[in-house]
Design a protein around this motif. Structure first.
Motif, PDB file in Angstrom:
ATOM      1  N   LYS A  23      -8.298  10.196   5.301  1.00 35.15           N
ATOM      2  CA  LYS A  23      -9.082   9.051   5.763  1.00 35.15           C
ATOM      3  C   LYS A  23     -10.192   8.730   4.774  1.00 35.15           C
ATOM      4  N   SER A  25     -13.487   6.287   3.477  1.00 31.80           N
ATOM      5  CA  SER A  25     -14.584   5.473   3.975  1.00 31.80           C
ATOM      6  C   SER A  25     -15.548   5.183   2.841  1.00 31.80           C
ATOM      7  N   THR A  28     -13.651  -0.479   0.193  1.00 34.08           N
ATOM      8  CA  THR A  28     -12.493  -1.230   0.686  1.00 34.08           C
ATOM      9  C   THR A  28     -11.223  -0.473   0.349  1.00 34.08           C
ATOM     10  N   PHE A  29     -10.554   0.012   1.397  1.00 34.09           N
ATOM     11  CA  PHE A  29      -9.431   0.943   1.240  1.00 34.09           C
ATOM     12  C   PHE A  29      -8.332   0.421   0.321  1.00 34.09           C
ATOM     13  N   THR A  30      -8.033  -0.859   0.418  1.00 37.93           N
ATOM     14  CA  THR A  30      -6.891  -1.399  -0.320  1.00 37.93           C
ATOM     15  C   THR A  30      -7.197  -1.707  -1.786  1.00 37.93           C
ATOM     16  N   THR A  53      -2.175   1.223  -2.380  1.00 32.45           N
ATOM     17  CA  THR A  53      -2.756   0.932  -1.064  1.00 32.45           C
ATOM     18  C   THR A  53      -2.806  -0.564  -0.783  1.00 32.45           C
ATOM     19  N   THR A  74      -3.557   0.830   7.038  1.00 26.56           N
ATOM     20  CA  THR A  74      -4.754   0.202   6.456  1.00 26.56           C
ATOM     21  C   THR A  74      -5.774  -0.168   7.531  1.00 26.56           C
ATOM     22  N   SER A  77      -7.877   2.761   7.441  1.00 28.00           N
ATOM     23  CA  SER A  77      -8.176   3.235   6.078  1.00 28.00           C
ATOM     24  C   SER A  77      -7.661   4.652   5.833  1.00 28.00           C
TER      25      SER A  77
END
Lengths: 118, 109
Positions: A23, A25, A28-30, A53, A74, A77
């Motif tokens: 996970k 944090s 922005t995950f992507t 991602t 997504t 995340s």
């Protein structure tokens, strides 16, 4: 700040499956891809592959095709590593690693120990 | 099968300087292999130190530096501290696939 937190230790029987989560944090995950790395007990590091991602497209290293699957959710995340038909030799710590940008290894998760034993 | 070779072990005195190297079975290592260097202390996850041969992360101590030396990637530690005792891994890119070196165990003695 950027954090990459993995799921805890797992003890599985041979032949079972396991799903390790990673996970992220603080960003922005992507925007950044995730690599997966295996470390068997007392051994070095092995690159397992990576997942884009943004598109969800996985790339698997030689030796990690078939029983190993990278996936994403997504909405939370999170990246996942699923290993099926577990064998004793799959006993290892599995790390996810977020890159900083292309070809730059950055943030490591704390690792997830998977033990395969009857 | 591509093999990336590192010294299995090295010993350095506190305050000294040591260079670890990373060789490729395919020939000379160049910047096109995007060498990365990682540090792993016992019982801990690795941390990334160097990328793209010689660039440092914001968290990388100044005493660590990366370079190309004699056809190999190199990691130099200057003014070694006791806390630098660790396993160091290099990582090279081969056409979209990463390969780790076997690691160098650095002892500070």
């Amino acid at each position: 700040q950027v954090q990459v937190v993995q799921s805890g230790s797992e003890l599985k029987m041979p032949g079972a499956s396991v799903k390790v989560s990673c996970k992220a944090s603080g960003y922005t995950f992507t925007n950044y891809h995730i690599n997966w790395v295996r470390q068997a007990p007392g051994q070095g590091l092995e690159w397992m592959g990576w997942i884009n991602t943004n598109t969800g497209h996985p790339t698997y290293a030689q030796g990690f095709t078939g029983r190993f699957v990278f996936s994403l959710d997504t909405s939370v995340s999170t990246a996942y590593l699923q290993i099926s038909s577990l064998k004793a030799e799959d006993t290892a710590i599995y790390y996810c690693v977020r890159d900083l940008r292309g070809y730059v290894w950055g943030y490591w998760g704390q690792g997830s120990l998977v033990t395969v034993s009857s | 099968q591509t093999v990336v070779t590192q010294e299995p072990s090295l010993t350095v005195s506190p305050g000294g300087t040591v260079t670890l190297t990373c060789a490729s079975s395919t020939g000379a290592v160049t910047s096109d292999y995007y060498p990365n260097w990682l540090q792993q202390k016992p019982g801990q996850a690795p941390t990334s130190l160097i990328y793209s041969t010689s660039d440092k992360h914001s968290w990388t101590p100044a005493r660590f530096s990366g370079s190309l030396l004699g056809g190999k990637a190199a990691l130099t530690l200057s003014g070694v501290q006791p806390e630098d005792e660790a396993e160091y891994y290099c990582l090279l890119l081969y056409g979209g696939a990463w390969v780790f070196g076997g690691g160098t165990k650095l002892t500070v003695l």
